[in-house]
Design an enzyme around this catalytic site. Sequence first.
Site, PDB file in Angstrom:
ATOM      1  N   HIS A 256       0.819  -1.213   0.000  1.00 27.61           N
ATOM      2  CA  HIS A 256       0.000   0.000   0.000  1.00 27.61           C
ATOM      3  C   HIS A 256       0.849   1.257   0.000  1.00 27.61           C
ATOM      4  CE1 HIS A 256      -3.805  -2.185   1.671  1.00 27.61           C
ATOM      5  NE2 HIS A 256      -3.705  -2.267   0.355  1.00 27.61           N
ATOM      6  N   HIS A 385      -4.169  -5.692 -10.721  1.00 35.37           N
ATOM      7  CA  HIS A 385      -2.818  -5.299 -10.343  1.00 35.37           C
ATOM      8  C   HIS A 385      -1.806  -5.605 -11.447  1.00 35.37           C
ATOM      9  CE1 HIS A 385      -3.650  -4.244  -6.160  1.00 35.37           C
ATOM     10  NE2 HIS A 385      -4.414  -5.313  -6.077  1.00 35.37           N
TER      11      HIS A 385
END
Length: 403
Positions: A256, A385
């Site tokens: 993150h 992703h």
Amino acid sequence: MTQIGTDGFNGHWINDPVHRAFLENDAHAQLAFYRKALRSDGAYDVLAIDGTPIAGSAQQLHNTTRMVHSYALASLWGAKGHDDMIDAGMAFLWNQHRDTTHGGYVYGLKDGAIVDDKKLAYGHVFVLLAGSSAKNIGHPDADRLIIDAAEVLDTRFWDDDAGLFFDEFNRDWSPFSTYRGYNANMHGVEALLAAYEATGESLFLTRAGRILSFFMETIAPSHDWRLPEHYTPNWTPDLTYQGDPMFRPRGTTPGHSFELGRLYLQYWDLAGRKDDGSVDRARSLIETALNDAWVEGGGFVYTLDYSGAPQVTDRYWWPLTEAIGAMVSLIKLDGRGNDEAWYRRLWQAASDLFIDHENGGWFHEVDANGKPAEKQFIGKPDHYHAIQADLFPLDQRLTRLFT
């Protein structure tokens, strides 16, 4: 062995024809692999490692939205023949996930029935992202999705006093927790920036800036450039919280940090590239995560404790893809120091450990020996992703950051 780039290339691999061909081939392999998820009724199946649909799998809001976003990005890049994938997801969002009784979007569906009726900010920001990405390619249903998602986020989730998003409600919008979280807000920044680029509406940019200011200018510097994931109702870090082991693990999540560092640079660029220390803050966040979490055999540990020591040492594909995205942004911006060495190291690990060169798509996790595993994820449920890792270096419109 697959050649991922030219070892002696005197420059950045993002300009190397061999590396770019590798990225293009992997992107097309991913797009072909995830086409197998589309069902005749317009829903998406979860796929096993070999691409076989997994019977009985529920369709979750974040997977529907991210499938739309992924194929819309690929279409913007120039991939052809995938309009049906986008059309199916856009229709499913509007006709299935959208709650015509209470408003908003329910989280999980299976065979036309609601199996998870929670209203999560995490899912709703992805609805805004899907609509924004669809608008960039001229999808006829994009505007209504953006308008609806933005209204729900504004009236139900936005905490204007804090400049952050609330997290979760029951289907009828009654509260069931006081949890506040980083993850939904980080993806909220992603969606708000995409919505600003798609519509030009300044409120989206302003709100992204407020979220980023809290995490990048207050929280990260006071926690040695690591980001606590969980917060109390007054937005104080809750360092004892332990929730879902994938979506709400205890500690900090270096993947993150890579995502937010990249988004912070995107915001800085869109907001006029002020000489305000933003680039240095982004570097501090990204480089701390690289140094804390890298595993010598390739990849990153999933979580760290609050001192930066490894906590959950499982290795997943997505932190690696997000590190690639962060390095692409830094290289396109100014390419300092070890940026290029990291970029090449990351892609070598991706090729060696996570890319399924036989079936297409990326393995979602590897075990301690670097072999594909299915401890946390069954099959390959997520496209988002890995396709971004391929497309961000290939298309300047997706990362912008050129000097």
